[in-house]
Write an enzyme that holds these catalytic residues in place. Sequence first.
Site, mmCIF file in Angstrom:
data_model
loop_
_atom_site.group_PDB
_atom_site.id
_atom_site.type_symbol
_atom_site.label_atom_id
_atom_site.label_comp_id
_atom_site.label_asym_id
_atom_site.label_seq_id
_atom_site.Cartn_x
_atom_site.Cartn_y
_atom_site.Cartn_z
ATOM 1 N N CYS A 32 0.834 -1.203 0.000
ATOM 2 C CA CYS A 32 0.000 0.000 0.000
ATOM 3 C C CYS A 32 0.875 1.263 0.000
ATOM 4 C CB CYS A 32 -0.923 -0.018 1.222
ATOM 5 S SG CYS A 32 -2.043 1.394 1.250
ATOM 6 N N CYS A 45 0.285 0.286 10.318
ATOM 7 C CA CYS A 45 -0.163 -0.738 9.364
ATOM 8 C C CYS A 45 0.943 -1.599 8.760
ATOM 9 C CB CYS A 45 -0.962 -0.085 8.239
ATOM 10 S SG CYS A 45 -1.712 -1.336 7.171
ATOM 11 N N CYS A 104 -16.512 -9.384 5.652
ATOM 12 C CA CYS A 104 -15.905 -8.073 5.361
ATOM 13 C C CYS A 104 -14.646 -8.248 4.516
ATOM 14 C CB CYS A 104 -15.580 -7.385 6.681
ATOM 15 S SG CYS A 104 -14.811 -5.780 6.430
ATOM 16 N N CYS A 113 -19.660 1.923 8.654
ATOM 17 C CA CYS A 113 -18.888 1.260 9.707
ATOM 18 C C CYS A 113 -17.640 2.115 9.906
ATOM 19 C CB CYS A 113 -18.511 -0.162 9.266
ATOM 20 S SG CYS A 113 -17.399 -0.985 10.434
ATOM 21 N N ARG A 173 -18.035 -2.672 17.905
ATOM 22 C CA ARG A 173 -17.263 -3.904 17.662
ATOM 23 C C ARG A 173 -15.935 -3.907 18.409
ATOM 24 N NH1 ARG A 173 -16.928 -4.346 12.138
ATOM 25 N NH2 ARG A 173 -19.020 -5.178 12.224
ATOM 26 N N CYS A 223 0.203 4.935 6.984
ATOM 27 C CA CYS A 223 -0.443 4.733 8.291
ATOM 28 C C CYS A 223 0.552 4.020 9.229
ATOM 29 C CB CYS A 223 -1.720 3.913 8.130
ATOM 30 S SG CYS A 223 -2.774 4.547 6.794
ATOM 31 N N CYS A 281 -19.623 -6.420 3.676
ATOM 32 C CA CYS A 281 -18.925 -5.207 4.102
ATOM 33 C C CYS A 281 -17.635 -5.132 3.294
ATOM 34 C CB CYS A 281 -18.609 -5.295 5.596
ATOM 35 S SG CYS A 281 -17.640 -3.897 6.212
HETATM 36 N N1 SAM Z 1 -6.683 0.337 3.061
HETATM 37 C C1 SAM Z 1 -7.972 0.649 3.503
HETATM 38 C C2 SAM Z 1 -8.004 1.841 4.426
HETATM 39 O O1 SAM Z 1 -7.040 2.126 5.089
HETATM 40 O O2 SAM Z 1 -9.048 2.494 4.478
HETATM 41 C C3 SAM Z 1 -8.699 -0.501 4.140
HETATM 42 C C4 SAM Z 1 -7.972 -1.482 5.038
HETATM 43 S S1 SAM Z 1 -7.267 -0.834 6.542
HETATM 44 C C5 SAM Z 1 -6.180 -2.126 7.000
HETATM 45 C C6 SAM Z 1 -8.602 -0.848 7.677
HETATM 46 C C7 SAM Z 1 -8.362 -0.394 9.093
HETATM 47 O O3 SAM Z 1 -7.680 -1.389 9.830
HETATM 48 C C8 SAM Z 1 -7.527 0.838 9.337
HETATM 49 O O4 SAM Z 1 -8.213 2.027 9.127
HETATM 50 C C9 SAM Z 1 -7.159 0.694 10.801
HETATM 51 O O5 SAM Z 1 -8.128 1.328 11.606
HETATM 52 C C10 SAM Z 1 -7.188 -0.823 11.020
HETATM 53 N N2 SAM Z 1 -5.831 -1.334 11.287
HETATM 54 C C11 SAM Z 1 -4.842 -1.518 10.397
HETATM 55 N N3 SAM Z 1 -3.722 -1.983 10.981
HETATM 56 C C12 SAM Z 1 -4.007 -2.098 12.304
HETATM 57 C C13 SAM Z 1 -3.259 -2.514 13.444
HETATM 58 N N4 SAM Z 1 -1.980 -2.874 13.344
HETATM 59 N N5 SAM Z 1 -3.876 -2.520 14.639
HETATM 60 C C14 SAM Z 1 -5.163 -2.141 14.757
HETATM 61 N N6 SAM Z 1 -5.932 -1.730 13.711
HETATM 62 C C15 SAM Z 1 -5.351 -1.702 12.506
HETATM 63 C C1 DTB Z 2 -11.354 -2.466 11.407
HETATM 64 O O1 DTB Z 2 -11.710 -1.440 12.033
HETATM 65 N N1 DTB Z 2 -10.474 -3.363 11.854
HETATM 66 C C2 DTB Z 2 -10.238 -4.392 10.861
HETATM 67 C C3 DTB Z 2 -11.262 -4.024 9.754
HETATM 68 N N2 DTB Z 2 -11.792 -2.787 10.203
HETATM 69 C C4 DTB Z 2 -10.850 -4.004 8.369
HETATM 70 C C5 DTB Z 2 -8.815 -4.505 10.443
HETATM 71 C C6 DTB Z 2 -7.851 -4.769 11.566
HETATM 72 C C7 DTB Z 2 -6.509 -4.981 10.984
HETATM 73 C C8 DTB Z 2 -5.489 -5.407 11.978
HETATM 74 C C9 DTB Z 2 -4.140 -5.566 11.381
HETATM 75 C C10 DTB Z 2 -4.058 -6.629 10.336
HETATM 76 O O2 DTB Z 2 -4.526 -7.774 10.532
HETATM 77 O O3 DTB Z 2 -3.414 -6.387 9.299
HETATM 78 FE FE1 SF4 Z 3 -2.849 1.224 3.350
HETATM 79 FE FE2 SF4 Z 3 -2.795 0.069 5.726
HETATM 80 FE FE3 SF4 Z 3 -3.249 2.677 5.561
HETATM 81 FE FE4 SF4 Z 3 -5.139 0.929 4.689
HETATM 82 S S1 SF4 Z 3 -4.418 1.185 6.786
HETATM 83 S S2 SF4 Z 3 -4.417 2.781 3.647
HETATM 84 S S3 SF4 Z 3 -3.805 -0.716 3.919
HETATM 85 S S4 SF4 Z 3 -1.339 1.627 4.946
#
Ligand code: SAM
Ligand code: DTB
Ligand code: SF4
Length: 345
Positions: A85, A92, A129, A220, A292, A89, A160
């Site tokens: 990506c 992430c 989802c 959501c 959730r 973030c 979702c």
């Molecule tokens: N890429 C898209 C976005 O960012 O909108 C969708 C997927 S993204 C992984 C969805 C959500 O997962 C993020 O907004 C964040 O709130 C959550 N998330 C990602 N990595 C995480 C982590 N290490 N711990 C907790 N929540 C996480």
């Molecule tokens: C949300 O709020 N939490 C989920 C879902 N929406 C997509 C994602 C959590 C991701 C946790 C880190 C991972 O597994 O990569």
């Molecule tokens: Fe990309 Fe992760 Fe940010 Fe979603 S949360 S936009 S997958 S870097």
Amino acid sequence: MSQLISDMPVNSGVIAAATQKQPDASANLAEAVSGSARWSVSQIEGVLDMPFNDLLHRAQQVHRQHHDANTVQLSTLISVKTGGCPEDCGYCPQAARYHTGIENQDMLPLDEVLATAAAAKAQGASRFCMGAAWRGPKQRDIEKMAEMVSAVKALGLETCATLGMLKPGQAEQLKQAGLDYYNHNLDTAPEFYGEIITTRNYQDRLNTLEKVRGAGIHVCCGGIVGMGESRHARAGLIAQLANLDPYPESVPINHLVQVEGTPLHGTAALDPLEFVRTVAAARITMPKAMVRLSAGRQEMSDAVQALCFLAGANSIFYGDKLLTTGNPEAERDKALFDKLGLRSM
Ligand code: SAM
Ligand code: DTB
Ligand code: SF4
């Protein structure tokens, strides 16, 4: 257009009492239910500051007015496109710029997604989802996602998707395909946001949420706790969510999953009771929403999870994987539900 709120003045009738130690929140709760309430950050901080027993009692009262206290909804996640990506973030593991060792994966074929969805349904999940590591989907991605959404929906599951920022028209295409919910998180309070993400701003997120709402898809939207933010910032996140008009139907409260290689790896651990308090504040300020208990359950004891359910959480991610990180095995969750007398939906 949705606007960022700061510590704005509130409607008359909104509880001042929430900032006291023994709040009588009834007036405000009525407004919260009707959707007209506006919560100031300091009021929500007042809720978070309450004595723990009072806070959980209040959250449980609100919860029981609007939900069955012993029922929890199950959603299963799948990563349909993993890693690489372009965003930054800080939490992430899927951001290309951090070296987290996850394997990139192009979009999964439809039959693989459907097999996972059918297995999730057989295990008892009611919603599926689909997540993708995009800044936002391209037109050809939306076409493939629409096909996926329709096929998953045809299995009898709620659908979702969480695909990043949407361009005009894309939410309508997803709605047309049968998408029930779109997940797009605000992640944290506006004042802390810049410490975590620089490649998209808060207003970008609000704009996507507005497109989702405008297309008639359920929203959501939640955030992440445990990123080194203050209690004030947790109040700021809850205020942003609760003041969305209307507030989201589904509010994921994630506990940061610390992944080696991400900038937030090594963040000082948050006291689990602070996490529980945040769940309670979400329940009190968004009475009808599904709250959730999201990422981070694998690292949580059964006792902390039980407190989260008492605080008003009534939905979880179910299945042994989130997107790239672990989640409790279905068997562990079944045992926990048995222990607590919880039913799934
Ligand atoms: N890429 C898209 C976005 O960012 O909108 C969708 C997927 S993204 C992984 C969805 C959500 O997962 C993020 O907004 C964040 O709130 C959550 N998330 C990602 N990595 C995480 C982590 N290490 N711990 C907790 N929540 C996480
Ligand atoms: C949300 O709020 N939490 C989920 C879902 N929406 C997509 C994602 C959590 C991701 C946790 C880190 C991972 O597994 O990569
Ligand atoms: Fe990309 Fe992760 Fe940010 Fe979603 S949360 S936009 S997958 S870097």
